[in-house]
Design a protein around this motif. Structure first.
Motif, short mmCIF file in Angstrom:
data_model
loop_
_atom_site.label_atom_id
_atom_site.label_comp_id
_atom_site.label_asym_id
_atom_site.label_seq_id
_atom_site.Cartn_x
_atom_site.Cartn_y
_atom_site.Cartn_z
N PRO A 43 1.18 -6.30 -75.43
CA PRO A 43 2.09 -7.32 -75.95
C PRO A 43 1.60 -8.73 -75.70
N LEU A 49 10.87 -8.92 -73.31
CA LEU A 49 10.64 -7.91 -74.35
C LEU A 49 11.70 -8.00 -75.44
N HIS A 53 9.33 -4.19 -79.12
CA HIS A 53 8.69 -3.62 -77.93
C HIS A 53 9.40 -2.35 -77.49
N PHE A 57 6.98 0.90 -77.49
CA PHE A 57 6.56 1.42 -76.19
C PHE A 57 7.32 2.67 -75.79
N TRP A 80 -1.80 -7.72 -70.99
CA TRP A 80 -1.19 -8.74 -71.84
C TRP A 80 -2.23 -9.51 -72.63
N GLN A 109 8.12 -9.63 -68.33
CA GLN A 109 7.90 -8.43 -69.15
C GLN A 109 7.51 -7.24 -68.30
#
Length: 818
Positions: A43, A49, A53, A57, A80, A109
């Motif tokens: 991401p 998020l 996401h 995920f 990241w 995150q």
């Protein structure tokens, strides 16, 4: 009996998994489990998020957990993609350093990922903005430079005046910057490029190694590469004698060329216009084009153009034709000039009618009325027969194309060739928050690579990153000044930074050995773990990220650094999360964030909402599945409560006898869920688990045992809802170890065979009844059962049955005389 409380259960297991160091991939040479690399597109840390996401995920995590439970040694890393404009713009707005904003978001995150139960190997965590990472991004650039694959040239680019940086074509939407909305301009800048065009044919040929990619992604890549087979033909300018090559996929239409068009950026345009006395008119067109983005130019008005005052000679018939400059011809494609065939090309036709250029037909349709160039209202672009084409008259197209090319080559008037739409990868960015390009510019030695021992070339902390036209690095008072590594003289560093797609083009390799000190990755580790077993991410990356990663891998293969040419043989795309049919955005006020819902209902419920909404590759409309009330209890949360109660009760009863029906259903569910997960049909797998939950509940209510069914249900639930599964596994079922390591349940083939099926009874093709019959029923018995059906008899209503269609054991259709 305990009550299901996600707010109590889930944080407990987040802490336990963290303390246990769970989900780490094993590097033990004695571990004989097959390796599996489950990779999610990492991401960008632009905040916490979002729903996209949560969906992407969650799907990737199911794959990783399922493979681990099936006995694989799973590598499931996280990192990241941390450089880029959003961080710099946020820093400008907030008055803080991009690094501070970026790392704060990364920490947020990371905490959210853990709270959502993602089974990441946190020991391999990386950030592309860390000097320890971009040191190797710079090292790779230098290897490309040494091989002649990185070079610098002046080129027209899309320029965002607001962000003061170059944009790729894909970042321009309807003439505006896709990020800030500013109208994009065209500028000529000296830029760094990577020579991806050296690999165009290999990128196409190696698609055979992409054994499980969505067809639409393959099609998008093929179209972007844009392979065209045709001929290069040379026209001569009558007034100067200079030769101008053009590429055409339709050499069979050469005899229909009635004018010639240059791109306004073509180097010959000004010289020819001045010769023809038309530069005053042409210069206005050139200036207008320079202020227009390249994307807008592609959609330019095909009728706009100016006569240059000179003529080109057609090499196949010696005809002199007028030359124009027009914005609809791009210098970036082909040779920057085209032969125009208005009779058989729509854009040329529109231009010809506006500028009163003759339209000549050289292909007539086979089985239709002949077309007349003077009378036609649109170009004829279909197949047909060549006319007005010398000794090729009567030959059929497109079969005649090969013959025309052979004749051009024999006459020395052209040659067969292949052209590609793909252009070299422009990687220069005039911003601060990116990996500096490791080149020093010396007035004596030219472009000199920074010595490896001096890497990384780190970003200075004390920099003015307010937009200003030049790179913020160029405005730094001291950073850019350096000694030439070759001669020791005064020199300056390159002040551009790299496109962030360079960072993401190789990150999957670094995950295999993130602490490796002697190169971007340990070749032995990469050989052990790669290619990636399953790559999961959005279709929006179908062209740039995936294409660039494939290119970089091929270069590394040629360098002998990796033993494969494709990094991701298997790709899974998730759909987009939308709201009321529209994409979510702050400007529309329709953003729904996942973490408040996780806090309210639990991460397991959030994951299940995402995965149960429909096929993983389809869009999810949050308004349709969640409604307007954020406090409304999700249906999957109610189901989890029933699972929690049923498994707890089944565990308390111990090994009491389970009914044959429940045993058979359990084995059929294991088989069905296993097959669904192998095909990423998460929603149908969840549906099967809900059926098993209901039947387990029914068995318990009837006073029977259900421990085996409950144990299998818990194991199969674990990839989807890991927290409740862990709680039930360790606490209620009192099993040792984590459910994540629990063996995936097996099924007995003898128990998944259906004893009965539904026989569909139709009358005149309409379903009238459904009858439960034995799987082994004969055709005669199936027909008898259908005729005995009261519903079928009523539908026949005394009419004569003229045909009996029997497909035992599934179907009987009685056809009557009307």
């Amino acid at each position: 009996m305990r009550r299901y409380d996600a707010s109590e259960i889930e944080p407990k297991w987040v802490a336990a998994w963290d303390a246990e160091g769970r989900f780490r991939a094993s590097e033990d040479p004695g571990d004989t489990r097959p390796k599996f690399y489950a990779l999610d597109m990492f991401p960008y840390p632009s905040g916490d998020l979002h729903m996209g996401h949560a969906e992407a995920f969650s799907g990737g995590d199911v794959v990783a957990r399922f493979k681990a439970m099936r006995g694989h040694n799973v590598l499931h890393p996280i990192g990241w993609d941390a450089f880029g404009l959003p961080a710099e713009n946020a820093a400008i707005k907030r008055g803080i350093a991009p690094a501070a904003w970026t790392y704060e978001n990364i920490q947020q995150q990371a905490a959210s990922f853990k709270r959502m139960g993602m089974s990441f190997d946190w020991s391999r965590r990386l950030n592309t903005c860390d000097p320890s990472y971009y040191r190797w991004t710079q090292w790779l650039f230098m290897k490309f430079f040494e091989r002649g694959l990185a070079y610098r040239k002046k080129s027209p680019v899309n320029w965002c005046p607001n962000d003061a940086t170059v944009l790729a074509n894909e970042q321009v939407q309807q003439g505006a910057c896709e990020r800030c909305g500013a109208i994009v301009e065209r500028r000529d800048l000296t830029q760094w490029f990577l020579r991806i065009t050296d690999y165009t044919q290999r990128l196409l040929d190696d698609e055979t190694e992409l054994i499980d990619w969505p067809e639409r992604v393959l099609t998008m890549q093929r179209n972007w590469i844009g392979r065209s087979q045709g001929a290069e033909v040379t026209f001569t300018i009558k007034e100067t004698g200079e030769e101008i090559p053009v590429f055409t996929t339709r050499p069979d239409t050469l005899w229909g060329v009635t004018f010639f068009v240059f791109s306004v950026e073509h180097p010959a345009v000004r010289r020819l216009a001045e010769l023809g006395g038309t530069w005053d008119q042409v210069s206005a067109l050139v200036d207008e084009a320079r202020a227009t983005s390249l994307n807008s130019r592609e959609a330019a008005d095909t009728k706009e153009g100016v006569f240059l005052g000179v003529h080109a000679v057609n090499p196949v018939n010696g005809e002199e034709i007028p030359c124009y400059a027009a914005p609809y011809v791009l210098m970036e494609y082909g040779t920057g000039a085209i032969m125009a065939v208005p009779g058989h090309d729509e854009r040329d036709f529109a231009f010809a009618r506006t500028h009163e250029v003759p339209v000549r037909v050289v292909i007539q349709p086979r089985d239709a009325e002949p077309v007349d160039g003077d009378a036609m209202t649109e170009a004829f672009t279909g197949e047909g027969v060549m006319v007005n084409s010398g000794h090729f008259d009567g030959q059929e197209t497109p079969a005649s194309i090969a013959a025309v090319i052979a004749w051009l080559e024999a006459e020395g008037r052209g040659k067969g060739t292949v052209n590609f739409r793909l252009r070299d990868w422009l990687i220069s960015r005039q911003r601060y928050w990116g990996a500096p390009i490791p080149i020093i510019h010396c007035p004596t030695c030219g472009e000199v690579a920074v010595p490896e021992s001096d890497l990384p070339v780190e970003l200075p902390a004390d920099v003015d990153f307010q937009p200003g036209g030049d790179s913020p690095l160029a405005r730094h008072p001291s950073w850019k000044h350096a000694a030439c590594p070759s001669c020791g003289g005064e020199a300056v560093r390159d002040t551009d930074t790299m496109d962030t797609f360079v960072d993401s083009s190789w990150y999957y390799l670094r995950y295999c050995s993130p602490e490796y000190p002697d190169g971007p990755f340990d070749p032995a580790a990469v050989t052990a773990w790669m290619p990636v077993g399953q790559y999961t991410g959005g279709v929006e990356h179908a062209i740039l990220h995936l294409l660039y990663s494939r290119f970089v891998t091929k270069v590394l293969y040629d360098m002998g650094m990796v033993p494969f040419t494709e990094p991701f043989p298997r790709l899974m795309n998730q759909g987009q999360v939308i709201y009321g049919g529209a994409s979510m955005s702050k400007s529309k006020g329709n953003i729904v964030e996942p973490m408040p819902l996780v806090q309210r209902w639990g991460a397991d419920s959030m994951r299940l909402i995402m995965l149960f909404a429909g096929p993983f590759e389809d869009d999810i409309d949050w308004k349709l599945i969640a409604g307007e009330d954020p406090d409304r209890r999700p249906g999957v949360h109610s189901w989890l409560s029933r699972v929690f109660t049923a498994v707890g009760e089944a565990a308390e009863r111990g090994n009491e006898h389970e009914s044959d029906e429940l045993v058979r259903l359990t084995h059929r569910t294991i088989k069905g869920v296993t097959e669904d997960l192998e095909r990423f049909r998460f929603n149908t797998a969840i549906s099967k688990l809900q059926v098993l939950t209901n039947e387990t509940r029914a068995a318990l209510d009837a006073g029977a045992g259900a421990r085996s069914a409950a144990r299998a249900l818990t194991l199969m639930l674990a990839p989807f809802a890991p927290f409740i599964a862990e709680e039930l596994w360790r606490v209620d079922l009192d099993e040792s170890g984590s459910v994540a390591d629990g063996p995936w349940p097996d099924f007995d083939p003898a128990l998944v065979v259906e004893d009965t099926v539904q026989l569909i009874v139709q009358v005149d093709g309409r379903v009238r009844d459904r009858i439960e019959v034995a799987v082994t029923i004969s055709e005669a018995d199936a027909l008898a059962a259908a005729k005995a059906s009261e519903n079928a008899r009523r539908a026949v209503d005394g009419r004569e049955v003229v045909k009996e269609i029997v497909r035992a054991p599934k179907l009987v259709n009685l056809v009557t005389r009307g």
